[in-house]
Design a protein around this motif. Structure first.
Motif: not given
Length: 229
Positions: A100, A104-105, A192
């Protein structure tokens, strides 16, 4: 008011260097799981006194690489069925969060590093090199997660996962699939696609569990004493 003082930081000590050398010897197969680590032998081989050897073995015990037995000495850890189950469940929880976080990052440089680590697996020419590349892949994933405490948690089990992978690769003659598995993991993270990546990581762990479970079953069938336990 009395001036406060603080103890000066010590430089990296001899015990750290000894721990590095013994850890490397475990990871390259010089001392396989279950091998005894004799203080006298290590002191002679590393040309140090037994004091730093004892301190180094304690550090490796804290990492989960070494176990000591009263009146028997120190041994390279052999993962029990319970050890493997605990390690796998914790690793699964960490990887779910890592996936996750990466989705996201992670930036493009992070994803490039993951893909590069996956390609290193295809270039590995022996089982120990393959395990190192596998660990480096997961290092890259946790680095890309950009979550400091998550990376620390991975560091706490990293050495034990290395032993787990050494054990797994010793039981799995068919390792040709591993580079492809890791490329799929990297591709899912690049896309992603958190759901697909999480499923692929779970499948990757499940295959390793199945290999080790098969090895345990085979050993039990060939060892009457274990069957009667």
């Amino acid at each position: 008011m009395a001036e406060r003082s603080i103890t000066p930081a010590r430089r990296r000590g001899l015990a750290d260097e000894v721990a590095d050398a013994v850890r490397e010897a475990i990871f390259d197969g010089t001392y396989p799981p279950g091998a005894q680590l004799r203080e006298v032998e290590l002191a002679r081989g590393l040309d140090v006194s037994r004091g730093p050897i004892r301190e180094a073995l304690l550090r490796l015990e804290r990492e989960g690489l070494v176990r000591t037995a009263w009146h028997r000495g120190a041994f390279v850890v052999e993962l029990s069925t319970a050890d493997i189950a605990e390690l796998d469940s914790l690793r699964g929880a960490l990887e779910e969060l890592a996936v996750r976080q990466v989705v996201d990052h992670a930036d493009e440089e992070d994803l490039d590093a993951i893909e590069s680590a996956a390609e290193e697996l295809a270039r590995a020419r022996d089982p120990h090199a393959m395990v190192r590349a596998d660990i480096a892949f997961h290092d890259a994933v946790y680095a890309a997660a950009r979550h400091h405490r998550l990376q620390e948690a991975w560091g706490a089990i990293r050495s034990q996962v290395h032993v787990f992978l050494l054990t797994r690769i010793g039981l799995d003659a068919d390792v040709e699939h591993l580079p492809g598995e890791h490329r799929e993991l990297a591709d899912a993270l690049r896309a992603r696609d958190a759901g697909r990546a999480a499923r692929l990581f779970a499948d990757h762990r499940a295959h390793a569990r199945a290999v080790l479970a098969g090895g345990d079953a085979a050993e039990s069938r060939s060892d009457p004493d274990r069957q009667s336990e």
